[in-house]
Design a protein around this motif. Structure first.
Motif, PDB file in Angstrom:
ATOM      1  N   ILE A 205      58.280 157.241  22.429  1.00 28.68           N
ATOM      2  CA  ILE A 205      57.519 155.985  22.469  1.00 28.68           C
ATOM      3  C   ILE A 205      56.893 155.786  23.843  1.00 28.68           C
ATOM      4  O   ILE A 205      55.718 155.420  23.957  1.00 28.68           O
ATOM      5  N   SER A 206      57.654 156.050  24.888  1.00 32.87           N
ATOM      6  CA  SER A 206      57.142 155.912  26.250  1.00 32.87           C
ATOM      7  C   SER A 206      55.982 156.876  26.497  1.00 32.87           C
ATOM      8  O   SER A 206      54.934 156.489  27.038  1.00 32.87           O
TER       9      SER A 206
ATOM     10  N   LYS B 277      47.189 155.022  26.101  1.00 34.98           N
ATOM     11  CA  LYS B 277      46.471 154.244  27.108  1.00 34.98           C
ATOM     12  C   LYS B 277      45.411 155.105  27.790  1.00 34.98           C
ATOM     13  O   LYS B 277      44.267 154.677  27.970  1.00 34.98           O
ATOM     14  N   ASN B 278      45.779 156.321  28.177  1.00 38.16           N
ATOM     15  CA  ASN B 278      44.839 157.216  28.842  1.00 38.16           C
ATOM     16  C   ASN B 278      43.666 157.588  27.928  1.00 38.16           C
ATOM     17  O   ASN B 278      42.515 157.606  28.379  1.00 38.16           O
TER      18      ASN B 278
ATOM     19  N   ASP C 252      42.567 155.862  25.335  1.00 40.75           N
ATOM     20  CA  ASP C 252      41.769 154.651  25.170  1.00 40.75           C
ATOM     21  C   ASP C 252      40.869 154.428  26.386  1.00 40.75           C
ATOM     22  O   ASP C 252      39.702 154.060  26.239  1.00 40.75           O
ATOM     23  N   ASN C 253      41.388 154.668  27.595  1.00 41.06           N
ATOM     24  CA  ASN C 253      40.581 154.524  28.820  1.00 41.06           C
ATOM     25  C   ASN C 253      39.371 155.454  28.777  1.00 41.06           C
ATOM     26  O   ASN C 253      38.252 155.044  29.120  1.00 41.06           O
ATOM     27  N   VAL C 254      39.595 156.699  28.362  1.00 42.96           N
ATOM     28  CA  VAL C 254      38.495 157.667  28.295  1.00 42.96           C
ATOM     29  C   VAL C 254      37.478 157.239  27.226  1.00 42.96           C
ATOM     30  O   VAL C 254      36.270 157.226  27.470  1.00 42.96           O
ATOM     31  N   LEU C 255      37.953 156.885  26.052  1.00 36.82           N
ATOM     32  CA  LEU C 255      37.059 156.535  24.954  1.00 36.82           C
ATOM     33  C   LEU C 255      36.272 155.267  25.223  1.00 36.82           C
ATOM     34  O   LEU C 255      35.135 155.130  24.767  1.00 36.82           O
ATOM     35  N   GLU C 256      36.884 154.338  25.936  1.00 41.31           N
ATOM     36  CA  GLU C 256      36.208 153.083  26.238  1.00 41.31           C
ATOM     37  C   GLU C 256      35.281 153.235  27.455  1.00 41.31           C
ATOM     38  O   GLU C 256      34.481 152.351  27.740  1.00 41.31           O
ATOM     39  N   GLY C 257      35.431 154.382  28.171  1.00 40.66           N
ATOM     40  CA  GLY C 257      34.558 154.749  29.261  1.00 40.66           C
ATOM     41  C   GLY C 257      34.517 153.828  30.397  1.00 40.66           C
ATOM     42  O   GLY C 257      33.688 153.600  31.170  1.00 40.66           O
TER      43      GLY C 257
END
Length: 106
Positions: free
Chosen positions: A90-91, A98-99, A101-106
């Motif tokens: 889970i961790s 998170k990582n 999502d950061n890349v995809l959200e740019g």
């Protein structure tokens, strides 16, 4: 690029540990739960080898229990080590998600 089947294989162990952590369960029921969660492409032929592997790693243990509907069923339970592995999964998943999502959200 890796196909989704290879990615999925790496994540199924953690998902199965989570399902088993909620209650004692058997292989076919785990398959049904995975389908309910949206994993329609996951077959029993994929789940049972994972259960065997998790048991060999001592993350699960099993017990044969008489079924009211036919032959005995092999029920799976999470071990202390399995619970620790689930927490680690889970961790790790939270960090990876998170990582990505950061890349995809740019």
């Amino acid at each position: 690029m890796a196909n989704s089947t290879q990615i999925l294989k790496g994540l199924l162990e953690g998902c199965i540990l989570k399902i088993v952590s909620t209650h004692e369960t058997y292989g076919y029921e785990i398959c049904e739960q995975l389908t309910v969660y949206g994993f329609q492409e996951v077959s029993e032929g994929s789940v049972y080898p994972i259960l065997i592997r998790l048991e060999k790693k001592k993350l699960l243990y099993s017990n044969m229990i008489k079924s009211p509907f036919g032959p005995m069923r092999k029920y799976y339970y999470l071990t202390k080590e399995g619970n620790t592995e689930l927490e680690d999964f889970i961790s790790s998943w939270d960090k990876i998600k998170k990582n990505i999502d950061n890349v995809l959200e740019g």
